[in-house]
Design an enzyme around this catalytic site. Structure first.
Site, PDB file in Angstrom:
ATOM      1  N   HIS A 137       0.818  -1.212   0.000  1.00  0.00           N
ATOM      2  CA  HIS A 137       0.000   0.000   0.000  1.00  0.00           C
ATOM      3  C   HIS A 137       0.851   1.261   0.000  1.00  0.00           C
ATOM      4  CE1 HIS A 137       0.599   1.058   4.293  1.00  0.00           C
ATOM      5  NE2 HIS A 137       0.523  -0.238   4.549  1.00  0.00           N
ATOM      6  N   CYS A 154       3.597  -4.530   6.654  1.00  0.00           N
ATOM      7  CA  CYS A 154       3.156  -4.311   5.283  1.00  0.00           C
ATOM      8  C   CYS A 154       4.327  -3.865   4.414  1.00  0.00           C
ATOM      9  CB  CYS A 154       2.057  -3.256   5.233  1.00  0.00           C
ATOM     10  SG  CYS A 154       0.483  -3.798   5.929  1.00  0.00           S
TER      11      CYS A 154
END
Length: 424
Positions: free
Chosen positions: A336, A353
């Site tokens: 992301h 992430c």
């Protein structure tokens, strides 16, 4: 797509049209008698059909058989009509059957719809070229409310274009105990055939993975011939489904976490190197997992909230809205945008992430597909095969060993390895 026989060279299909035919046996080929009436041909082929004509409430997973001792079966047509239900709502498929090498016995390949009025019309030829016809009509047992197996969801959906690592996942609304029968009712056909297998993730979810990744640029069809399969004791599938999706180009992402970059190739050509920041590694949760990841759900904007992974905000937790988020596991890992992270490309400081700058995140979002592969290396946390779509973490033998049939299903049009009529 073509349907190949289980064990014989000939197969006959059905149309879904109601045939207003009486249950009679007819012959042709004899001459006229004195009164102008046909003279029976004593050499005519005599046909037998089961279930018996007029039978009511036949179990839907009962096979239809047609046989003759005095000739060769030339055609079998099976029509199914469920009152107050449109034909296309019952099944998008024709019923096929397998004819033995002698041409004397035909057996239906698939189960019958519950609550159906069934007409079987069989034709045989004798050695002199005469024909015989026999029609049987019967009804099947209805699936009662609360005992009707239906598909709750599936991935991918019809019309999707996916990456070469895409699994096929089917979720049911009721538990399945006769797993082999259900497996053998789900047929996968691809333009470039390959061995694959279903594996049960739990009693309601089955996933199909190929031995090798899909070849790119091809169409795949999934025939969920579930109407009439006895999924559990007294619980029958009520509807067939047909799914079609495309496998697109081969996009692979190679990411060695200590290098702080992800290298993207399309059809073997390197197209972009993306600076990234991965997990800081201070805990198992904040360590980006190594292994083969498959890109899953996609969100243009997403609230990254640690409450969803049992890590409350305020105690090393977080609640941040990000853009261009693509899931790679069920334990909170995403690719992301993270414009707030000043260490992208130089240090790993995320909560696990893969953080990207805005322009790279937008490019990644727009140019990847669900089912694309990310191969991650360089950390001591190994991705679990059951975490998201981590199915490529298992060897082919490991994956196949948990199929209820224990046999591969080849996607070249060949039917599943066993009959769907029975159980295990």
């Amino acid at each position: 797509m073509g349907t190949l026989p289980r064990s014989a060279p000939r197969r006959y299909g059905i149309g879904l049209v109601v045939l207003a035919l009486a249950a009679t046996a007819c012959t042709s080929g004899g001459g006229d008698g004195p009164a102008g009436e046909p003279v029976p041909d004593t050499d005519a082929a005599v046909l037998t059909i089961t279930p018996e004509n007029g039978t009511e409430a036949v179990a839907p997973n009962t096979p239809i058989t047609v046989s003759t001792e005095d000739g060769a079966i030339s055609e079998v047509v099976v029509a199914q009509v469920v009152p107050d239900q449109a034909e296309e709502d019952v099944s998008p498929f024709e019923m096929t059957g397998t004819l033995n090498e002698e041409g004397t016995e035909w057996t239906s390949d698939w189960n019958l719809a519950p609550g159906a009025q069934v007409t079987v019309t069989a034709t045989a030829e004798d050695g002199a070229g005469g024909t015989s016809e026999l029609v049987h009509e019967f009804t099947t047992e209805a699936a009662v409310p609360g005992q009707r197996l239906e598909v709750a969801y599936n991935y991918p959906t019809s019309g999707d274009t996916v990456g070469v690592g895409m699994p096929i996942v089917v979720g049911f609304d009721l538990p399945v105990t006769n797993k082999a029968a259900v497996e053998n009712s789900m047929k996968v056909v691809s333009e470039q055939g390959v061995a694959g297998s279903w594996r049960w993730l739990d009693d309601k979810t089955a996933a199909f993975r190929t031995e090798e990744r899909w070849e790119p640029y091809q169409e795949v069809a999934v025939e969920l011939r579930l109407a009439g399969v006895e999924a559990s004791d007294g619980i029958y599938g009520v509807q067939d489904r047909h799914l079609r999706f495309e496998v697109g180009r081969e996009l692979l992402v190679d990411m060695n976490v200590p290098d702080h970059e992800a290298v993207v190739t399309i059809d073997g050509e390197e197209v972009r190197t993306i600076p990234v920041s991965n997990g800081d590694g201070t805990s198992n949760f904040s360590t980006t997992s190594s292994g083969v990841h498959v890109l899953m759900e996609r969100h243009e904007t997403l609230l990254m909230d640690s409450d969803t992974v049992d890590l409350p905000a305020g105690r090393d937790g977080y609640s941040t809205e990000v853009r261009y988020a693509i899931r790679t596991s069920n334990s909170g890992e995403f690719f992301h945008e993270a414009s707030y992270n000043g260490n992208i490309g130089s240090a790993n400081t995320s909560n696990g992430c893969t953080n990207m700058r805005l322009d790279d995140a937008e490019w990644f979002f727009e140019n990847t597909l669900t089912g694309d592969i990310v191969e991650t290396t360089g950390t001591d946390r190994v991705k679990e095969w059951y975490n998201g779509w981590g199915y490529w973490q298992l060897s082919w033998d490991e994956w196949l060993s948990e199929s209820a049939t224990g046999e591969p299903q080849v996607t070249d049009g060949t039917d599943p390895p066993r009959s769907p009529h029975g159980g295990e």
